[in-house]
Design an enzyme around this catalytic site. Structure first.
Site, short mmCIF file in Angstrom:
data_model
loop_
_atom_site.label_atom_id
_atom_site.label_comp_id
_atom_site.label_asym_id
_atom_site.label_seq_id
_atom_site.Cartn_x
_atom_site.Cartn_y
_atom_site.Cartn_z
N HIS A 127 0.84 -1.21 0.00
CA HIS A 127 0.00 0.00 0.00
C HIS A 127 0.87 1.26 0.00
CE1 HIS A 127 -2.95 3.04 1.00
NE2 HIS A 127 -2.13 3.42 1.96
N HIS A 132 1.22 4.98 -2.74
CA HIS A 132 1.53 6.40 -2.50
C HIS A 132 2.71 6.96 -3.28
CE1 HIS A 132 -1.21 7.37 0.85
NE2 HIS A 132 -1.00 6.15 1.32
N GLU A 173 -5.91 9.37 -0.08
CA GLU A 173 -6.26 7.95 0.00
C GLU A 173 -7.34 7.52 -1.00
OE1 GLU A 173 -4.53 5.76 1.48
OE2 GLU A 173 -3.48 6.81 3.09
N SER A 192 -4.07 0.68 -4.44
CA SER A 192 -3.45 -0.54 -3.92
C SER A 192 -4.48 -1.63 -3.63
CB SER A 192 -2.64 -0.23 -2.66
OG SER A 192 -3.48 0.21 -1.61
FE FE Z 1 -2.12 5.31 2.88
#
Ligand code: FE
Ligand code: PHE
Length: 287
Positions: A127, A132, A173, A192
């Site tokens: 993730h 990111h 997010e 993700s």
């Molecule tokens: Fe995150």
């Protein structure tokens, strides 16, 4: 990700970082990365935003095992000055924001188990890195993340963190972006996730609403399931200018007088991209 009051685990530096210990990963752990990488790259064809795709390419993320943070940071630093540092798990809010304000992205070093490919409670290295880091190679998004870190430190002092955290949630997010070819993903929590990367764009259940700063900071979110509403930005310049270049102090004061909104609310002032049925959220509830 961050949390309020915590104790620093033994073996962590004062800034909560730890060595990634890249040579300590097992072949089985690298194989989990490879599997997730291959599956997600296929899913994200025509779903991820442009900047994400360029980031993956420029940073040379691949299905050749869990990236080495040092090597990745060298490439990333050349592009935008950001680096990736390892932490044991969640860190206190202030520590998290201080790292962001200094262009350091904190990442978990551990990877999920093969039996947890689709669901885990704490962000892992897949993730944190895959979701990111590609966008941190985009100069405008990179500036947004640093400004968010500075804004976080200020929100902590003002007692406004709950509101500001919603901005992170619904952009960093779970954000969507309107590109010439259609809606695309830029939120790491979606990028993700195999299930949510399809759901967020294709499902008729969630609302997709035009991004509006105050609206977003009023909106509660769920952490236990796919989002009931996604907010759509036009581009990263819009996001950066509406946040970094605004003084949030009067906004926080105004927010204290406005009621919070439910995760599935649609209000008169919303710019509706698509209104959701919320079928997914209510599945099974009336049977
Ligand atoms: Fe995150
Ligand atoms: N400009 C905001 C403030 O005055 C800080 C901020 C920047 C918040 C970027 C979020 C993102 O508090």
């Amino acid at each position: 990700m961050a949390q309020a009051a915590m104790e620093r685990p033994p073996g962590t530096a004062a800034d909560w970082t730890i060595p990634q210990n890249w040579t300590g990963y097992t072949a089985r752990e690298h194989a989990v990365w490879d599997l997730l990488y291959a599956r997600q790259t296929a899913m994200l064809q025509d779903r991820a935003c442009d900047a994400f795709r360029r980031g993956v390419e420029h940073l040379r993320l691949s299905d050749k095992g869990i990236p080495n943070f040092e090597e990745l940071s060298e490439r990333l630093a050349k592009l935008t000055g950001w680096r990736v540092v390892a932490v044991p798990g969640l860190v206190p809010d202030k520590v998290f924001f201080e790292h962001l304000a200094n262009r350091r992205f904190v990442a978990g070093r551990f990877i999920r188990k093969p039996e947890q490919l689709d669901y885990l409670q704490e962000p892992d290295v897949f993730h944190d890195l895959f979701g990111h880091v590609p966008l941190l190679s985009d100069p405008v998004f990179a500036d947004y993340m640093q400004a968010y870190g500075e804004g976080g430190l200020k929100a902590l002092r003002r007692g406004a963190l709950e509101k500001l955290a919603r901005l992170y949630w619904y952009t960093v997010e779970f954000g969507l972006i309107a590109e010439p070819g259609g809606l695309r993903l830029y939120g790491a929590g979606i990028l993700s996730s195999f299930g949510e990367s399809r759901f967020a764009l294709d499902d008729t259940s969630p609302n997709r609403l035009k991004f509006d700063l105050m609206r977003v900071m009023r909106t509660r979110y769920r952490i236990d399931d796919y989002q009931q509403s996604y907010f759509v930005i036009d581009n990263f310049d819009q996001l950066l200018h509406q946040t970094r270049d605004a003084d949030f102090t009067p906004l926080y004061r105004q927010l204290e007088t406005l009621p919070d909104l439910a995760p599935d609310a649609v209000i008169a002032s919303d710019g509706i991209v698509s209104r959701g049925s919320q079928k997914h959220a209510y599945r099974g509830k009336f049977q």
